[in-house]
Structure formats: structure tokens, C-alpha cells
Scaffold this motif. Structure first.
Motif, PDB file in Angstrom:
ATOM      1  N   GLY A 192       0.713  -1.141   0.186  1.00  0.00           N
ATOM      2  CA  GLY A 192       0.146  -0.375  -0.269  1.00  0.00           C
ATOM      3  C   GLY A 192       0.775   1.298  -0.259  1.00  0.00           C
ATOM      4  O   GLY A 192       2.222   0.898  -0.141  1.00  0.00           O
ATOM      5  N   ARG A 193      -0.003   2.608   0.004  1.00  0.00           N
ATOM      6  CA  ARG A 193       0.641   4.285   0.414  1.00  0.00           C
ATOM      7  C   ARG A 193       0.344   4.521   1.086  1.00  0.00           C
ATOM      8  O   ARG A 193      -0.939   4.412   1.737  1.00  0.00           O
ATOM      9  CB  ARG A 193       0.597   3.987  -1.341  1.00  0.00           C
ATOM     10  CG  ARG A 193       1.243   5.249  -1.061  1.00  0.00           C
ATOM     11  CD  ARG A 193       1.454   5.636  -3.182  1.00  0.00           C
ATOM     12  NE  ARG A 193       2.269   6.892  -3.104  1.00  0.00           N
ATOM     13  CZ  ARG A 193       3.300   7.198  -3.412  1.00  0.00           C
ATOM     14  NH1 ARG A 193       4.357   6.356  -2.408  1.00  0.00           N
ATOM     15  NH2 ARG A 193       4.139   8.145  -3.138  1.00  0.00           N
ATOM     16  N   ILE A 194       1.063   5.326   1.902  1.00  0.00           N
ATOM     17  CA  ILE A 194       1.168   6.136   3.306  1.00  0.00           C
ATOM     18  C   ILE A 194       1.375   7.164   3.483  1.00  0.00           C
ATOM     19  O   ILE A 194       2.579   7.528   2.944  1.00  0.00           O
ATOM     20  CB  ILE A 194       1.477   4.654   4.053  1.00  0.00           C
ATOM     21  CG1 ILE A 194       1.518   5.022   5.673  1.00  0.00           C
ATOM     22  CG2 ILE A 194       2.953   5.025   4.206  1.00  0.00           C
ATOM     23  CD1 ILE A 194       1.824   4.115   7.085  1.00  0.00           C
ATOM     24  N   ALA A 229      -4.683   0.875  -0.285  1.00  0.00           N
ATOM     25  CA  ALA A 229      -4.873  -0.106   0.273  1.00  0.00           C
ATOM     26  C   ALA A 229      -4.372  -0.188  -1.926  1.00  0.00           C
ATOM     27  O   ALA A 229      -4.193  -0.178  -2.944  1.00  0.00           O
ATOM     28  CB  ALA A 229      -6.449  -0.244  -0.298  1.00  0.00           C
ATOM     29  N   LYS A 230      -2.867  -1.569  -1.537  1.00  0.00           N
ATOM     30  CA  LYS A 230      -2.161  -2.294  -2.632  1.00  0.00           C
ATOM     31  C   LYS A 230      -2.988  -3.948  -2.655  1.00  0.00           C
ATOM     32  O   LYS A 230      -3.906  -4.268  -2.560  1.00  0.00           O
ATOM     33  CB  LYS A 230      -0.907  -1.751  -2.745  1.00  0.00           C
ATOM     34  CG  LYS A 230      -0.975  -0.462  -3.987  1.00  0.00           C
ATOM     35  CD  LYS A 230       0.848  -0.460  -3.892  1.00  0.00           C
ATOM     36  CE  LYS A 230       1.071   1.010  -4.262  1.00  0.00           C
ATOM     37  NZ  LYS A 230       2.076   1.030  -5.028  1.00  0.00           N
ATOM     38  N   GLU A 231      -1.851  -4.597  -1.863  1.00  0.00           N
ATOM     39  CA  GLU A 231      -2.281  -6.033  -1.648  1.00  0.00           C
ATOM     40  C   GLU A 231      -3.793  -5.894  -0.022  1.00  0.00           C
ATOM     41  O   GLU A 231      -3.238  -6.634   0.222  1.00  0.00           O
ATOM     42  CB  GLU A 231      -0.921  -6.862  -1.350  1.00  0.00           C
ATOM     43  CG  GLU A 231      -0.146  -6.738  -2.672  1.00  0.00           C
ATOM     44  CD  GLU A 231       0.681  -7.354  -3.024  1.00  0.00           C
ATOM     45  OE1 GLU A 231       1.136  -8.261  -1.445  1.00  0.00           O
ATOM     46  OE2 GLU A 231       1.735  -7.988  -4.385  1.00  0.00           O
ATOM     47  N   HIS A 232      -2.471  -4.729   0.763  1.00  0.00           N
ATOM     48  CA  HIS A 232      -3.520  -5.069   1.657  1.00  0.00           C
ATOM     49  C   HIS A 232      -4.855  -3.993   1.669  1.00  0.00           C
ATOM     50  O   HIS A 232      -4.028  -2.363   1.794  1.00  0.00           O
ATOM     51  CB  HIS A 232      -2.496  -4.641   3.227  1.00  0.00           C
ATOM     52  CG  HIS A 232      -2.903  -4.404   4.315  1.00  0.00           C
ATOM     53  ND1 HIS A 232      -3.218  -5.657   5.319  1.00  0.00           N
ATOM     54  CD2 HIS A 232      -3.128  -3.292   5.067  1.00  0.00           C
ATOM     55  CE1 HIS A 232      -3.560  -4.815   6.324  1.00  0.00           C
ATOM     56  NE2 HIS A 232      -3.292  -3.418   6.546  1.00  0.00           N
ATOM     57  N   THR A 233      -5.356  -4.103   2.436  1.00  0.00           N
ATOM     58  CA  THR A 233      -7.006  -3.489   2.308  1.00  0.00           C
ATOM     59  C   THR A 233      -7.292  -2.343   3.299  1.00  0.00           C
ATOM     60  O   THR A 233      -7.926  -1.879   3.692  1.00  0.00           O
ATOM     61  CB  THR A 233      -7.979  -4.334   1.414  1.00  0.00           C
ATOM     62  OG1 THR A 233      -7.832  -4.963   2.573  1.00  0.00           O
ATOM     63  CG2 THR A 233      -7.901  -4.206   0.083  1.00  0.00           C
ATOM     64  N   GLY A 234      -5.996  -3.691   4.410  1.00  0.00           N
ATOM     65  CA  GLY A 234      -6.968  -2.980   5.927  1.00  0.00           C
ATOM     66  C   GLY A 234      -6.921  -4.152   6.200  1.00  0.00           C
ATOM     67  O   GLY A 234      -6.767  -5.257   6.602  1.00  0.00           O
TER      68      GLY A 234
END
Length: 264
Positions: A109-111, A127-132
Motif C-alpha cells: 500500500g501507500r501511506i 490499499a494495494k495488496e493490503h486493504t486494511g
């Protein structure tokens, strides 16, 4: 079981992580309190670990940077976004500041992490691979998040302008509190004024709530594990809750959600 593996709508609290001095101590505390297990990530993740409940990712944890004395033990709430850069730009125009990012986190992801005009720190997550979090409203998982502010009107304006929050005032008896919705009618978070009775040194902050099966038992367990009960369990129309702190001083809340009627 409310499994949530898809992306969250922009503006929705979608993730929370804790930063502490002693990561092993935090793993022991939260593992015992919530039944979490922990997944160590590759070295390039900088020591970040993922907490899991029943196999689902529910939160993160990391140790403080010993070279940064300004870091404090605290939980951080992350709000979902489809475009970190655009959200950061809107937030800055609305009076927010940022002290991390925007930046990529591996391939997941990007933060960005910053603070609103009232000084409450929060994160943004694209989100990329991790949505939350993959689990919500179940014991041991995120069930609510709210911004408690020393500048209530400014906070309401900021989150409405930046994230499109539609705010409904529900406070009473001198307590100011608004519930936020997005496109639909489902509440996604709250914004409240820090009560006048709160200690003067309590700053504006985002509060993370984790669901528990029994708020009283969870509060007792916090104490037994070396934490502190800051506000004993009390009843609200939305569930029985308590404000607590982990052994390293990080505050969070536990909430026993009302029983849902059985489906026909």
C-alpha cells in the motif's frame, strides 16, 4: 463473522497500529488480551508485525525508533483513501500537516501520517495488496474510531472538507459529539469534543475501539496484564465500553457491542 477483505470506502477507518518501546511486551499483552497471534514480516518491513485474529489480519505493531525521542507509545488510526497524494493536498489546504509520506510500503500500500488542525494524529492508507483489517465488529477486532478534539468545530470542518464526512450531532448534556457517514446511512466514525472534565494535558487524538465479548472482563484482564483502566466500564446506547491503557501507556477503548437480534 463480519469478514471485510475488500477495500474500504475513502474516509473509513480501515486500520490501526500501535507503536511502543518494547514490541515483545506488546505482543504478550495483546496476545493475552485479544487472543491475537503475530506474523513477523520480511526484514525490509523494518520490524513491523501483523496481528491476526482467527487467521484474519486485524492490526499492526512496531517498536519505536530509538533515534527519534519524539515518538510516543500510541495507537494510530488510518483512514482509507484512493489517492494519498490528492488527500494530502486537500488536508494541507484545510490546515492539516504531515510528518511522514506519502510513500510506498513495500507492495502492500501507500501511506502518509499527519495531524488535523486540532493536533490529532492519524494516518492515510491507499490499499494495494493490503486493504486494511480483514475482520470488523468481532471480539479482538476494530469496531469504532473517533477523533476527540480540543477544537471541535475546526475538526468537524476539516473532516467534512477533506473526507466528505456527513456529520450528525448526537451530543447532549453539554457533551458535543457527531456521527460521521459517507454516501449511505451507515456510521463510519465519530468526532467529539474532549469533555471539560478531562485533564488539561489530554491532547486532541484519534481513539481506537476494539470489540470484546465482555467489557468488564476485558477491563479486569487489562489490569491483570499490567495495563491500566482509565475509565471503568460504563453503558451507552451503542454498547458497554471502557477506556484503558496498555502497560506502555498507549490508550485505547474496548467495547462490548449490543447483542444483535437473531435472523429469522
Amino acid at each position: 463473522m463480519p469478514v471485510h477483505e475488500e477495500s474500504f470506502a475513502p474516509g473509513t477507518p480501515c486500520w490501526a497500529d500501535v507503536m511502543v518501546d518494547d514490541l515483545d511486551r506488546a505482543r504478550a499483552f495483546y496476545g493475552s488480551l485479544f487472543g491475537w497471534t503475530f506474523q513477523d514480516l520480511p526484514p525490509e518491513a523494518g520490524g513491523y508485525v501483523m496481528a491476526r485474529k482467527d487467521g484474519h489480519v486485524v492490526a499492526g505493531a512496531m517498536a519505536k525508533n530509538p533515534d527519534d525521542p519524539g515518538q510516543v507509545s500510541a495507537w494510530t488510526v488510518y483512514l482509507a483513501t484512493d489517492d494519498v497524494e490528492a488527500t494530502v493536498e486537500r488536508a494541507r489546504e484545510a490546515g492539516g500537516v504531515f510528518f511522514l509520506g506519502p510513500m510506498d510500503v513495500l507492495q502492500v500500500g501507500r501511506i502518509a501520517v499527519g495531524a488535523d488542525p486540532a493536533g490529532a494524529a492519524y494516518g492515510l492508507w491507499q490499499a494495494k495488496e493490503h486493504t486494511g483489517t480483514d475482520l470488523v465488529d468481532e471480539p479482538g477486532s476494530l469496531c469504532w474510531a473517533e477523533s476527540m478534539s480540543r477544537s471541535y468545530e475546526a475538526s468537524k470542518t476539516f473532516y467534512a472538507d477533506v473526507f466528505g464526512y456527513r456529520l450528525q450531532e448526537i451530543g447532549e448534556g453539554g457533551f458535543q459529539y457527531s456521527v460521521a457517514t459517507l454516501e449511505g446511512d451507515t456510521p463510519i466514525g465519530g468526532i467529539g469534543a474532549i469533555p471539560a472534565a478531562a485533564p488539561a494535558d489530554v491532547p486532541s487524538h484519534w481513539m481506537t475501539y476494539f470489540a470484546v465479548a465482555d467489557a468488564d472482563a476485558a477491563a479486569d484482564r487489562v489490569t491483570a496484564l499490567g495495563g491500566t483502566v482509565m475509565q471503568p466500564p460504563f453503558d451507552t446506547p451503542y454498547g458497554r465500553m471502557a477506556l484503558v491503557a496498555g502497560p506502555q501507556g498507549e490508550t485505547f477503548s474496548v467495547m462490548q457491542l449490543p447483542a444483535q437480534p437473531a435472523a429469522d
